[in-house]
Scaffold this active site. Structure first.
Site, mmCIF file in Angstrom:
data_model
loop_
_atom_site.group_PDB
_atom_site.id
_atom_site.type_symbol
_atom_site.label_atom_id
_atom_site.label_comp_id
_atom_site.label_asym_id
_atom_site.label_seq_id
_atom_site.Cartn_x
_atom_site.Cartn_y
_atom_site.Cartn_z
ATOM 1 N N CYS A 136 0.826 -1.014 0.042
ATOM 2 C CA CYS A 136 0.224 0.169 0.079
ATOM 3 C C CYS A 136 0.494 1.315 0.248
ATOM 4 O O CYS A 136 1.468 1.820 1.104
ATOM 5 C CB CYS A 136 -0.302 -0.108 1.217
ATOM 6 S SG CYS A 136 -2.201 1.590 1.560
ATOM 7 N N CYS A 139 -0.827 3.619 2.601
ATOM 8 C CA CYS A 139 -0.357 3.936 3.279
ATOM 9 C C CYS A 139 1.457 4.485 4.286
ATOM 10 O O CYS A 139 1.522 4.903 4.801
ATOM 11 C CB CYS A 139 -0.308 2.521 3.903
ATOM 12 S SG CYS A 139 -2.004 1.830 3.338
ATOM 13 N N ASP A 140 2.319 3.204 3.258
ATOM 14 C CA ASP A 140 3.437 3.206 3.180
ATOM 15 C C ASP A 140 4.829 4.228 3.042
ATOM 16 O O ASP A 140 5.464 4.909 3.288
ATOM 17 C CB ASP A 140 4.338 2.365 3.668
ATOM 18 C CG ASP A 140 3.313 0.743 4.695
ATOM 19 O OD1 ASP A 140 2.567 1.863 5.817
ATOM 20 O OD2 ASP A 140 2.419 0.015 4.741
#
Length: 315
Positions: A136, A139-140
């Site tokens: 992701c 997300c990261d």
């Protein structure tokens, strides 16, 4: 064999399931939540989360899911470490069976079983999960500002991930098995126009390496040719963008699924084609796949279930 009767059965314990449980239990519906094979969902495998509202300094994924679980229990949710293996949604109360053969009879069901990212199947992916391997970018990606990353895949999703990362990272490699991108023309053009994205065509990843985390990827070009070329690229992050598989196999033939296996809902509600069955989170979301959006649909599913019960004079 044990039989449990409940007004609301929640299947899955990620952000969607736990949020649904919080809302349903606060409405005095006394929900039963079954955690599934991965209690807490995918976020328990994530290290630091910085984009979930309320955590100013970020939070570990396991800690956040533990807190959501405790919050649901505080209001009276009954949580069991069980996995549903069989369902019958043909009549109400709906009948669900877990792996031990125990039966749950539910007036309403909220499905929140999530989706699992597809991986290449390399042992190094598990070794470096949370240490440079991610599925992701949203997300990261923040953790890789001014660093070098690689994205595996050649479709629209891979291009979107690469483009997003290109706004943060110093350099983005795209590792593509074929000699072309499968993405739409417009996405291909956007990738080609980005100076810090380099596409490595006809390449497969055969391994990762690094001491404390990912420091590079081992690649092979033209693996099926007589002269395959093996080489390494130095990277700090390795992002998988080869798709997700919704965890919905047990519901096939019971609720309507799309071609990829995601549960179809009557947007903007969480209703499925079966009255009284609702779906929330990644199992019904092929687009956003974020903890906060999953939590939002978990809230909606609990409210939808409550209104369904009220409309049927079952409260």
């Amino acid at each position: 064999m044990e039989e449990t009767r409940t007004k609301v059965l929640i299947i899955g314990s990620g952000p969607a399931g736990c949020t649904a449980a919080i809302y349903a239990s606060r409405a005095n519906l006394k929900p039963v939540l079954l955690e599934g094979e991965q209690p807490g969902g995918q976020l328990t495998q994530t290290t630091e989360i910085e984009n979930f509202p309320g955590y100013v300094n970020g939070v570990q994924g396991l800690q956040m899911m533990s807190e959501l679980r405790d919050q649901a229990m505080r209001f009276g949710t009954e949580i069991r470490p069980r996995t549903i293996v069989k369902v019958d949604f043909s009549v109400r109360p709906f009948k669900c069976e877990d792996e031990r053969g125990d039966i749950y009879l539910a007036d309403t069901v909220i499905i929140s079983t999530g989706a699992s990212a597809k991986y290449l199947g390399l042992p190094d992916e598990d070794k470096y999960k949370g240490l440079g391997v991610s599925a992701c970018a949203t997300c990261d990606g923040f953790f890789y500002r001014n660093r070098v990353v690689a994205v595996v895949g050649g479709g629209d999703t891979a291009c979107e991930e690469a483009l997003y990362l290109s706004t943060l990272a110093k350099k983005v490699y795209m590792i593509v098995r074929k000699d072309y991108l499968r993405a739409s023309k417009v996405m291909q053009q956007r990738v080609n126009d980005k100076e810090n994205i380099e596409v490595l065509y006809r390449c497969n990843t055969v391994g990762l390496f690094g001491e404390e985390g990912v420091e590079g990827a081992k690649l092979v070009r033209d693996v099926e040719s007589d002269n395959p070329e093996y080489f390494d690229v130095a990277i700090d992050g390795f992002f998988l963008a080869i798709g997700h598989k919704p965890n919905t196999d047990v519901f096939a033939g019971q609720v309507e699924l799309d071609e990829q296996g995601y549960i179809k809902t009557a947007t903007p509600s969480t209703r499925t084609n079966i009255e009284g069955v609702f779906a929330a989170g990644d199992c019904a979301d092929p687009i956003y796949r974020q903890a906060v959006t999953s939590a939002g649909t978990g809230c909606k599913a609990a409210l939808d279930a409550e209104r369904f019960l009220m409309d049927h004079n079952e409260l």
